[in-house]
Scaffold this active site. Sequence first.
Site, mmCIF file in Angstrom:
data_model
loop_
_atom_site.group_PDB
_atom_site.id
_atom_site.type_symbol
_atom_site.label_atom_id
_atom_site.label_comp_id
_atom_site.label_asym_id
_atom_site.label_seq_id
_atom_site.Cartn_x
_atom_site.Cartn_y
_atom_site.Cartn_z
ATOM 1 N N ASP A 1 75.816 -2.081 -26.246
ATOM 2 C CA ASP A 1 75.238 -0.896 -25.745
ATOM 3 C C ASP A 1 75.946 -0.613 -24.347
ATOM 4 O OD1 ASP A 1 73.647 1.634 -25.574
ATOM 5 O OD2 ASP A 1 72.161 0.610 -24.541
ATOM 6 N N HIS B 1 66.948 -1.714 -20.516
ATOM 7 C CA HIS B 1 66.312 -1.818 -21.619
ATOM 8 C C HIS B 1 64.820 -2.482 -21.409
ATOM 9 C CE1 HIS B 1 70.210 -2.048 -24.169
ATOM 10 N NE2 HIS B 1 70.112 -0.700 -23.540
ATOM 11 N N SER C 1 70.448 -5.063 -19.358
ATOM 12 C CA SER C 1 69.529 -5.242 -20.685
ATOM 13 C C SER C 1 68.982 -6.621 -20.132
ATOM 14 C CB SER C 1 70.292 -5.190 -21.936
ATOM 15 O OG SER C 1 69.066 -5.576 -22.802
#
Length: 352
Positions: free
Chosen positions: A281, A188, A161
């Site tokens: 996540d 992401h 991310s």
Amino acid sequence: MRLGIVNDSPLAAECLRRIVDSAPEHEAAWIARDGLEAVRLCAEDTPDLILMDLVMPVLNGVEATRRIMTRSPCAILVVTATVEGNAAMVFEAMGAGALDVVRTPMLGGSGGTTGSGDLLRKIGNIGKIVVDAGKRIEKNSPAVGTGTWAAMPDLLVIGASTGGPQALARILASLPADFPAGILIIQHVDAQFVNGLTEWLDGQTALRVMAAKPGHRPRSGVALIAETNGHLLIDAHSRIQYVQEPRDIPYRPSVDVAFESLSRSWPAPGAAVILTGMGRDGARGLLALKSRGWYTVAQDKATSAVYGMPKAAVDIGAATNILALEDIGLALADHFTQMRRNGPVRGKRCPT
């Protein structure tokens, strides 16, 4: 949320201020006309989120992001009208710590705005991620798929991310052209920027980098990147699919969804890596893979732009090894060499 606005165009800054103030849950904390002013204002009054332009005088958005994440870190969303012409800058900013990127909305002739919906959606998603991360950024027996191990390649899967693009570039650049495993990347990033990311990463490595299309299967020597705002998963036939559920996950595509699908469907253990990023996540999914015999790696704190996702994985014991970014590529190459010689192997746990 309180938002800082950084843009050298008075018209664009006013457009952003109007959009922010139009949502009752948000307010504009301050407006900076260049990156250097943004660094100063952020140190004096750190907002929940900064809307950061890229191309500015005095100090551009990439360097401003880097200095803010060093001195007074907070969530940063790149807002720019020049995405295609400045793809490298976009991914440099994300490598420096920006969470995402969106096109700059425009003021209409009647005083309205176009593109405000996309901006507010991004702000809302980042708000959920900030809450999930505790509103603080910390720095510095399922069915097995029908494919057989003999017919499928070894597999490396990577989740990333904030700071991910440059971390991915470092790892891919360190892998040899004849790397024996297929690679699947969950980063992401909004779908509209995946093509730019794919082309940029393809230029950083001897491997082939491509967007992951529905129905594709991973293959040796090719890195496939999740390409939609849906969640990527591997189905029972070891093929890539995209799904919208679960819709309440703010991270899209979700690393957990991809990792957990692999724990159910991939025919034999591979290797999985969690890189820099805000939130949690991927931690749960990494643990599921580890329990299935996968070799799992978390990036260490010192080399992470944001030590959120790797820390979450380490905290629940999901990481076999905790490694500095510059050591991950070599460890992966060694792991797959051993797999070819001896079958699946487990790494030794490194001290935190």
